[in-house]
Motif scaffolding. Structure first.
Motif, PDB file in Angstrom:
ATOM      1  N   SER A   1     -12.593  29.055 -59.392  1.00 46.04           N
ATOM      2  CA  SER A   1     -14.026  28.838 -59.642  1.00 46.04           C
ATOM      3  C   SER A   1     -14.247  27.936 -60.860  1.00 46.04           C
ATOM      4  O   SER A   1     -13.357  27.741 -61.690  1.00 46.04           O
ATOM      5  CB  SER A   1     -14.724  30.178 -59.847  1.00 46.04           C
ATOM      6  N   CYS A   2     -15.461  27.430 -60.961  1.00 47.17           N
ATOM      7  CA  CYS A   2     -15.822  26.543 -62.070  1.00 47.17           C
ATOM      8  C   CYS A   2     -15.703  27.301 -63.403  1.00 47.17           C
ATOM      9  O   CYS A   2     -16.242  28.410 -63.538  1.00 47.17           O
ATOM     10  CB  CYS A   2     -17.260  26.043 -61.868  1.00 47.17           C
ATOM     11  N   PRO A   3     -15.050  26.724 -64.386  1.00 43.36           N
ATOM     12  CA  PRO A   3     -14.907  27.415 -65.674  1.00 43.36           C
ATOM     13  C   PRO A   3     -16.222  27.517 -66.444  1.00 43.36           C
ATOM     14  O   PRO A   3     -16.359  28.362 -67.321  1.00 43.36           O
ATOM     15  CB  PRO A   3     -13.896  26.549 -66.430  1.00 43.36           C
ATOM     16  N   GLU A   4     -17.211  26.694 -66.098  1.00 40.33           N
ATOM     17  CA  GLU A   4     -18.501  26.721 -66.817  1.00 40.33           C
ATOM     18  C   GLU A   4     -19.473  27.735 -66.241  1.00 40.33           C
ATOM     19  O   GLU A   4     -20.010  28.571 -66.946  1.00 40.33           O
ATOM     20  CB  GLU A   4     -19.154  25.329 -66.797  1.00 40.33           C
ATOM     21  N   CYS A   5     -19.705  27.675 -64.922  1.00 40.70           N
ATOM     22  CA  CYS A   5     -20.738  28.521 -64.312  1.00 40.70           C
ATOM     23  C   CYS A   5     -20.181  29.584 -63.369  1.00 40.70           C
ATOM     24  O   CYS A   5     -20.917  30.450 -62.916  1.00 40.70           O
ATOM     25  CB  CYS A   5     -21.757  27.656 -63.583  1.00 40.70           C
ATOM     26  N   GLY A   6     -18.883  29.502 -63.045  1.00 40.04           N
ATOM     27  CA  GLY A   6     -18.269  30.501 -62.173  1.00 40.04           C
ATOM     28  C   GLY A   6     -18.516  30.288 -60.694  1.00 40.04           C
ATOM     29  O   GLY A   6     -18.133  31.126 -59.876  1.00 40.04           O
ATOM     30  N   SER A   7     -19.123  29.162 -60.320  1.00 34.61           N
ATOM     31  CA  SER A   7     -19.347  28.869 -58.897  1.00 34.61           C
ATOM     32  C   SER A   7     -18.007  28.721 -58.188  1.00 34.61           C
ATOM     33  O   SER A   7     -17.058  28.181 -58.761  1.00 34.61           O
ATOM     34  CB  SER A   7     -20.148  27.570 -58.731  1.00 34.61           C
ATOM     35  N   PRO A   8     -17.937  29.190 -56.936  1.00 30.70           N
ATOM     36  CA  PRO A   8     -16.669  29.060 -56.205  1.00 30.70           C
ATOM     37  C   PRO A   8     -16.335  27.589 -55.937  1.00 30.70           C
ATOM     38  O   PRO A   8     -17.223  26.748 -55.841  1.00 30.70           O
ATOM     39  CB  PRO A   8     -16.923  29.817 -54.899  1.00 30.70           C
ATOM     40  N   MET A   9     -15.034  27.326 -55.838  1.00 31.41           N
ATOM     41  CA  MET A   9     -14.584  25.959 -55.558  1.00 31.41           C
ATOM     42  C   MET A   9     -15.010  25.577 -54.139  1.00 31.41           C
ATOM     43  O   MET A   9     -14.650  26.254 -53.181  1.00 31.41           O
ATOM     44  CB  MET A   9     -13.065  25.877 -55.685  1.00 31.41           C
ATOM     45  N   GLU A  10     -15.810  24.546 -54.010  1.00 31.69           N
ATOM     46  CA  GLU A  10     -16.295  24.104 -52.704  1.00 31.69           C
ATOM     47  C   GLU A  10     -15.879  22.677 -52.372  1.00 31.69           C
ATOM     48  O   GLU A  10     -15.663  22.344 -51.225  1.00 31.69           O
ATOM     49  CB  GLU A  10     -17.822  24.176 -52.670  1.00 31.69           C
ATOM     50  N   ASP A  11     -15.803  21.844 -53.381  1.00 29.62           N
ATOM     51  CA  ASP A  11     -15.595  20.414 -53.154  1.00 29.62           C
ATOM     52  C   ASP A  11     -14.296  19.976 -53.837  1.00 29.62           C
ATOM     53  O   ASP A  11     -14.253  19.820 -55.057  1.00 29.62           O
ATOM     54  CB  ASP A  11     -16.802  19.653 -53.731  1.00 29.62           C
ATOM     55  N   ILE A  12     -13.256  19.796 -53.043  1.00 31.72           N
ATOM     56  CA  ILE A  12     -11.958  19.371 -53.583  1.00 31.72           C
ATOM     57  C   ILE A  12     -11.902  17.848 -53.563  1.00 31.72           C
ATOM     58  O   ILE A  12     -12.041  17.231 -52.514  1.00 31.72           O
ATOM     59  CB  ILE A  12     -10.801  19.969 -52.763  1.00 31.72           C
ATOM     60  N   ARG A  13     -11.714  17.261 -54.719  1.00 25.34           N
ATOM     61  CA  ARG A  13     -11.678  15.800 -54.828  1.00 25.34           C
ATOM     62  C   ARG A  13     -10.266  15.232 -54.688  1.00 25.34           C
ATOM     63  O   ARG A  13     -10.084  14.102 -54.237  1.00 25.34           O
ATOM     64  CB  ARG A  13     -12.293  15.353 -56.154  1.00 25.34           C
ATOM     65  N   SER A  14      -9.260  15.981 -55.130  1.00 25.17           N
ATOM     66  CA  SER A  14      -7.867  15.552 -54.945  1.00 25.17           C
ATOM     67  C   SER A  14      -6.967  16.780 -55.031  1.00 25.17           C
ATOM     68  O   SER A  14      -7.377  17.835 -55.513  1.00 25.17           O
ATOM     69  CB  SER A  14      -7.454  14.523 -55.993  1.00 25.17           C
ATOM     70  N   GLY A  15      -5.741  16.594 -54.532  1.00 26.55           N
ATOM     71  CA  GLY A  15      -4.772  17.678 -54.594  1.00 26.55           C
ATOM     72  C   GLY A  15      -4.287  18.145 -53.236  1.00 26.55           C
ATOM     73  O   GLY A  15      -3.380  18.967 -53.154  1.00 26.55           O
ATOM     74  N   ARG A  16      -4.890  17.615 -52.149  1.00 24.44           N
ATOM     75  CA  ARG A  16      -4.455  18.001 -50.801  1.00 24.44           C
ATOM     76  C   ARG A  16      -3.626  16.910 -50.132  1.00 24.44           C
ATOM     77  O   ARG A  16      -3.263  17.027 -48.974  1.00 24.44           O
ATOM     78  CB  ARG A  16      -5.659  18.307 -49.917  1.00 24.44           C
ATOM     79  N   GLU A  17      -3.281  15.857 -50.868  1.00 21.00           N
ATOM     80  CA  GLU A  17      -2.548  14.737 -50.301  1.00 21.00           C
ATOM     81  C   GLU A  17      -1.118  15.149 -49.931  1.00 21.00           C
ATOM     82  O   GLU A  17      -0.488  15.928 -50.628  1.00 21.00           O
ATOM     83  CB  GLU A  17      -2.481  13.582 -51.314  1.00 21.00           C
ATOM     84  N   LEU A  18      -0.648  14.629 -48.840  1.00 20.99           N
ATOM     85  CA  LEU A  18       0.735  14.828 -48.414  1.00 20.99           C
ATOM     86  C   LEU A  18       1.046  13.679 -47.463  1.00 20.99           C
ATOM     87  O   LEU A  18       0.757  13.753 -46.274  1.00 20.99           O
ATOM     88  CB  LEU A  18       0.913  16.180 -47.717  1.00 20.99           C
ATOM     89  N   LYS A  19       1.592  12.603 -48.028  1.00 20.35           N
ATOM     90  CA  LYS A  19       1.799  11.422 -47.183  1.00 20.35           C
ATOM     91  C   LYS A  19       2.930  10.545 -47.698  1.00 20.35           C
ATOM     92  O   LYS A  19       3.314  10.628 -48.867  1.00 20.35           O
ATOM     93  CB  LYS A  19       0.522  10.601 -47.097  1.00 20.35           C
ATOM     94  N   ILE A  20       3.406   9.696 -46.808  1.00 23.57           N
ATOM     95  CA  ILE A  20       4.354   8.657 -47.190  1.00 23.57           C
ATOM     96  C   ILE A  20       3.523   7.502 -47.712  1.00 23.57           C
ATOM     97  O   ILE A  20       2.698   6.950 -46.986  1.00 23.57           O
ATOM     98  CB  ILE A  20       5.203   8.204 -45.982  1.00 23.57           C
ATOM     99  N   ASP A  21       3.715   7.159 -48.957  1.00 21.23           N
ATOM    100  CA  ASP A  21       2.958   6.072 -49.561  1.00 21.23           C
ATOM    101  C   ASP A  21       3.550   4.728 -49.174  1.00 21.23           C
ATOM    102  O   ASP A  21       2.820   3.816 -48.785  1.00 21.23           O
ATOM    103  CB  ASP A  21       2.940   6.237 -51.082  1.00 21.23           C
ATOM    104  N   ARG A  22       4.862   4.602 -49.297  1.00 20.53           N
ATOM    105  CA  ARG A  22       5.509   3.355 -48.891  1.00 20.53           C
ATOM    106  C   ARG A  22       7.013   3.545 -48.768  1.00 20.53           C
ATOM    107  O   ARG A  22       7.558   4.537 -49.256  1.00 20.53           O
ATOM    108  CB  ARG A  22       5.191   2.222 -49.854  1.00 20.53           C
ATOM    109  N   ILE A  23       7.630   2.578 -48.114  1.00 20.75           N
ATOM    110  CA  ILE A  23       9.076   2.576 -47.912  1.00 20.75           C
ATOM    111  C   ILE A  23       9.619   1.295 -48.536  1.00 20.75           C
ATOM    112  O   ILE A  23       9.102   0.220 -48.259  1.00 20.75           O
ATOM    113  CB  ILE A  23       9.430   2.609 -46.408  1.00 20.75           C
TER     114      ILE A  23
END
Length: 132
Positions: free
Chosen positions: A90-112
């Motif tokens: 949750s948000c450290p300021e207001c305690g709202s639950p995490m709803e909007d993930i901006r980064s951190g779910r990436e899992l990909k081959i960037d380049r070879i």
């Protein structure tokens, strides 16, 4: 340990690409982007890759991993924050639950990175930006 299954999928994906090339390149490195929210352990992935590629066309290939932090956006506060994975999302300021993930779910081959042996240039390294 899902790193083992991820490595198998990575090898198959790269093998499909490699076999589709008219001239088989020597693969030098694979660059991956892995978000912290995927719960993939880079050390475990490195180990699984090293073990599973022995004696294959990927034997000795460097596995470069760029880790992306988990960043969420709190709409009531209108600011980004870094949740503590496994502890507090949750948000450290207001305690709202995490709803909007901006980064951190990436899992990909960037380049070879790969090279060809040619008569003009003994070894030419080419970076390949893939959409694998």
């Amino acid at each position: 340990m899902h790193e083992t299954d991820l490595t198998k999928a990575l090898i198959l994906t790269v093998k499909d690409w490699w076999e589709a090339q008219p001239q088989k390149p020597k693969i030098e490195a694979l660059h991956l982007v892995i978000g912290h929210f995927t719960c993939v352990e880079p050390v475990g992935l490195q180990f699984a890759f090293e073990v599973q590629t022995r004696g294959t066309f990927l034997d000795g290939v460097k596995l470069q991993i760029e880790e992306i932090p988990l960043i969420a956006f709190c709409h009531p506060c209108e600011r980004e924050y870094r949740p503590e994975i496994g502890l507090k999302y949750s948000c450290p300021e207001c305690g709202s639950p995490m709803e909007d993930i901006r980064s951190g779910r990436e899992l990909k081959i960037d380049r070879i990175e790969y090279s060809f042996l040619t008569q003009e240039t003994p070894q030419e390294t080419v970076s390949y930006a893939s959409n694998l």
